[in-house]
Design an enzyme around this catalytic site. Structure first.
Site, PDB file in Angstrom:
ATOM      1  N   ASP A  71      33.663 -24.037 -14.167  1.00  0.00           N
ATOM      2  CA  ASP A  71      33.545 -25.158 -13.247  1.00  0.00           C
ATOM      3  C   ASP A  71      32.167 -25.755 -13.524  1.00  0.00           C
ATOM      4  O   ASP A  71      31.271 -25.095 -14.070  1.00  0.00           O
ATOM      5  CB  ASP A  71      33.702 -24.729 -11.783  1.00  0.00           C
ATOM      6  CG  ASP A  71      33.990 -25.933 -10.875  1.00  0.00           C
ATOM      7  OD1 ASP A  71      33.787 -27.087 -11.332  1.00  0.00           O
ATOM      8  OD2 ASP A  71      34.403 -25.738  -9.721  1.00  0.00           O
TER       9      ASP A  71
HETATM   10  C1  BGC Z   1      34.654 -29.187  -8.977  1.00  0.00           C
HETATM   11  C2  BGC Z   1      35.811 -29.205  -9.951  1.00  0.00           C
HETATM   12  C3  BGC Z   1      35.776 -30.479 -10.754  1.00  0.00           C
HETATM   13  C4  BGC Z   1      34.441 -30.566 -11.470  1.00  0.00           C
HETATM   14  C5  BGC Z   1      34.278 -31.813 -12.313  1.00  0.00           C
HETATM   15  C6  BGC Z   1      33.332 -29.446  -9.675  1.00  0.00           C
HETATM   16  O1  BGC Z   1      32.306 -29.612  -8.743  1.00  0.00           O
HETATM   17  O2  BGC Z   1      34.614 -27.946  -8.318  1.00  0.00           O
HETATM   18  O3  BGC Z   1      37.021 -29.078  -9.284  1.00  0.00           O
HETATM   19  O4  BGC Z   1      36.841 -30.521 -11.650  1.00  0.00           O
HETATM   20  O5  BGC Z   1      33.399 -30.568 -10.505  1.00  0.00           O
HETATM   21  O6  BGC Z   1      34.161 -32.940 -11.520  1.00  0.00           O
END
Ligand code: BGC
Length: 756
Positions: A229
């Protein structure tokens, strides 16, 4: 790309560099070897492609796109085909925009209604969540675009999401939290998996070898790429060894250097670097091979699809006196700001820049003439007497009042959890006041997660829309005015109040630790076991028609755990309009040596029936329908015995049931020691033979006689219990010198020999 050849040509530094992003959204290129970049974008229910020329663009500034209903709504469709079609549309959009992987779907379990991100997740039930995720993945990937199933795993709260450790016992972890991923990973094979921010039992997901390798790859056979993530990396080198392939967004080269150094000084095996690099290259290669330069994105067509999907997800929670569908020739009032400005999506990384939004007020025009009052403010939760009075006046002078209410962005979002399960007080007050003057009051809810409904007894109808996407206005009107018959079913329980929820005592934990003390008893598994009243049960949803269930057939009386069981049931539309029904199959283990839920969802099918029409629905159950996860075998386990197969139109409305006997070949490992109880030995096949002498000797010494009958009986019960619960060694003490510890050891040796 010839990946083997590339691996032989890439330097250690180049390989390490491929393991993190070039920028916020791209993998790195290696120009001298012709390796291009690949773009990833959010997800999950629309394309949030950020303008690359504008790195500073905020989270809400991405290209104009189509916002489909969020996962909280989608899951209520219980419709695999619908999710597949959503996926196809997303995949096509990605092709048109040259995006290689769309981040999502999110399949984390809804442990508490307070999790700020519940709107992005499907269900409290792993079977439903995993099935919905699988269909979404299959749809996207049918267009040769990758998905990223997230957030792996146990990201069930936003509070301290980057540091909290979810403390979960092994059975619960597998049976509930990993299970939401397992089927989707095994069957739909997502191109990538996104690890979560949090720790699981102390270890960050991004460096958790048990989760990323032992379970994901070795048990489930995942062959794709694991991406962090965004910002989830803690110790990058440890992460590579644990199975985290790609770090996103990037570490500005700092972690790449650490990886290269670790390989050079021998602390990270070169094979681990190669493996991770190969998986990144394979993902890029699949993107290149699947690239469709011709793809055309028809936004209007996708908007129409978003409307169709939304209308299939809405859940009619309550419909007293058939207040819905709305009659077109009466005076109808739409009350509440959401009628004009619907809340149709959640905040954070899933926020889509919708190119068009339809609202209920203007969409109603084609059905009836509707009057409007704003009723409440959305910028802050204060009761505006002027707005309420105006709404009450309108309601009084109408035949029916439809109040559009729910949660505002201030109440739920990625990044923070809800503080309570209430709706804004200004909306509760509005509903109370409107219902006091208008007996025909209907509430339409726009929210990402369950809310308390203190006014429930005062309103006749409740339509749960959740976050319905950009076409929500037209879809709501299609359902309210009866063009479309509602067919959604709740993918989560609505408890009466927050404190009823099983995680209540331990959410969101203390400091950086959250204990999942409720174990496997999440959602309806808990409310059923405790025989609790709920506001609306899992699987509940009404229709404008009625259905009759009959002819439940189990095509066998006895099966082994390696057989499959065919189950059929007939469902008939007994009303006057066409409708769709979600037929739910639950399984109950009638007697079990481990503590199990009262019932668990193991099958569902959605069917469409014209008035008077019947259909036979066929389910095929395999051993997965009967298993629990054993922390002794570290695997799924079926225990022999009788199981009840229940068919229902909700988890609390079981229409038919029948019993099947399952004979299992699974065996618990059994090691007998002097501290094993007699009862456990007796439960072994032919167990009595090992301890017959001990028992008859013990029985001889028993004198349960008493002048008092009751006392005699209770002494007997006590002795029987003692006999059952006594460890073998204790029998020596009561044998009057007939047996010694050697004798007990010999019994253990014989049993352990036979059990091999
Ligand atoms: C979120 C993800 C997301 C990623 C990219 C993160 O903060 O938890 O779900 O895909 O950011 O935006």
């Amino acid at each position: 790309m010839d990946i083997k050849q590339l691996l032989s040509k890439l330097t250690i530094e180049e390989k390490a560099s491929l393991l993190s992003g070039a920028d916020f959204w791209h993998t790195k290129a290696v120009e001298r070897l012709g390796i291009p970049q690949m773009m990833m974008s959010d997800g999950p229910h629309g394309l949030r492609k950020q303008r690359v020329d504008d790195e500073e663009a905020g989270v809400n500034q991405s290209i104009e796109a189509v916002c489909f209903p969020a996962a909280c709504a989608l899951a209520c469709s219980f419709d695999r085909d619908l999710l597949f079609r959503l996926g196809q549309a997303l995949g096509n959009e990605c092709q048109a925009e040259n995006v290689g992987v769309i981040l999502g779907p999110g399949t984390n379990i809804k442990r508490s209604p307070l999790c700020g991100r519940n709107f992005e997740y499907f269900s409290e039930d792993p079977f439903l969540a995993s099935n919905m995720a699988a269909s979404h993945i299959r749809g996207v990937q049918s267009k040769k675009v990758g998905t990223s199933l997230k957030h792996f795993a146990a990201n069930n709260q936003e509070n301290r999401r980057m540091s909290v450790s979810a403390e979960i016992d092994e059975r619960t972890l597998h049976e509930i939290y990993l299970s939401a991923f397992e089927y989707a990973v095994r069957e739909a094979k997502p191109a990538t998996i996104m690890c979560s921010y949090n720790r699981i039992n102390g270890e960050y997901s991004s460096e958790n070898k048990y989760i990323l390798t032992d379970v994901l790859r070795d048990k489930w056979g995942f062959e794709g790429m694991v991406v962090s993530d965004w910002g989830a990396v803690n110790d990058r080198v440890k992460g590579v060894a644990a199975g985290l392939d790609l770090e996103m967004p990037s570490s500005g080269g700092v972690n790449d250097k650490k990886i290269a150094e670790a390989v050079k000084n021998g602390t990270l095996p070169k094979a681990d670097l190669d493996k991770a690099c190969e998986r990144v290259l394979r993902t890029v290669d699949n993107y290149l091979k699947g690239r469709d330069e011709e793809a055309v994105w028809d936004k209007n067509a996708d908007h129409a699809l978003a409307a169709e999907i939304a209308s299939q997800c809405m859940v009619l929670l309550k419909n007293d006196d058939r207040v819905l569908p709305l009659p077109r020739n009466r005076k109808i009032a739409f009350i509440g700001k959401f009628a004009k400005k619907p809340r149709f999506q959640g905040g954070g990384s899933a926020h889509i820049n919708a190119f068009r939004v339809s609202d209920a007020l203007s969409s109603a025009e084609k059905y009836a003439s509707v009057s409007y009052a704003e009723g409440y403010r959305t910028d802050e939760d204060i009761i505006d007497a002027g707005l309420i009075n105006e709404a009450v006046e309108l309601a009084k002078n109408s035949d029916i009042a439809v109040v559009f209410a729910g949660l505002t962005d201030l109440f739920e979002s990625e990044g923070f959890d809800r503080k309570h399960m209430g709706m804004p007080e200004c909306q509760n007050e509005l509903i109370r006041r409107v219902a006091a003057v208008q007996p025909n009051t209907v509430v339409v809810l726009h929210n990402g997660s369950p809310v308390e409904m203190p006014w429930i007894e005062n309103v006749k109808g409740i339509l749960e829309v959740y976050l319905g996407g950009q076409a929500v206005g037209e879809a709501v009107c299609d359902v309210l005015f009866g063009k479309i018959n509602p067919s959604g079913k709740l993918a989560e329980t609505f408890p009466v109040k927050l404190s009823d929820n099983p995680s209540y005592l331990n959410f969101p934990g203390e400091g950086d630790t959250v204990k999942y003390s409720e174990g496997i008893f999440v959602g309806y598994r808990y409310y059923d076991k405790k025989e609790m009243e709920v506001l609306f049960p899992f699987g509940h949803g009404l229709s404008y028609t009625t259905f009759a269930y009959s002819d439940l057939k189990l095509y066998a009386k006895n099966i082994t755990d390696r057989d499959s069981l065919t189950v059929s049931v007939t469902v008939k539309n007994t009303g006057h309009v066409a409708g769709r029904e979600v037929v739910q199959l639950y399984v109950r283990d009638i007697e079990s040596s481990v503590i199990r839920p009262v019932k668990e969802l193991k099958g569902f099918e959605k069917i469409e029936l014209a008035p008077g029409e019947s259909k036979v629905i066929v389910f095929t159950l395999d051993r997965k329908a009967f298993v629990f996860y054993s922390d002794k075998t570290h695997d799924w386990f079926v225990e022999s015995g009788d199981f009840e197969i229940m068919i229902g139109s909700s988890s609390r409305d079981i229409k038919l049931s029948s019993v099947i006997h399952v004979e299992s070949k699974d065996r618990m490992p059994f090691v007998c020691t002097r501290n094993t109880t007699l009862g456990d030995v007796l439960a072994l096949p032919d167990g009595e033979k090992y301890v017959a002498e001990l028992i008859s000797d013990f029985a001889k010494n028993l004198n349960t006689e008493s002048d008092n009958n009751e006392l005699g009986e209770s002494t007997k019960l006590m002795m029987e219990a003692q006999l059952r619960d006594n460890p073998l060694r204790v029998m020596v003490s009561f044998s009057d010198g007939h047996f010694d510890q050697e004798y007990i050891e010999e019994i253990c040796r014989r049993i352990n020999e036979d059990m091999k």
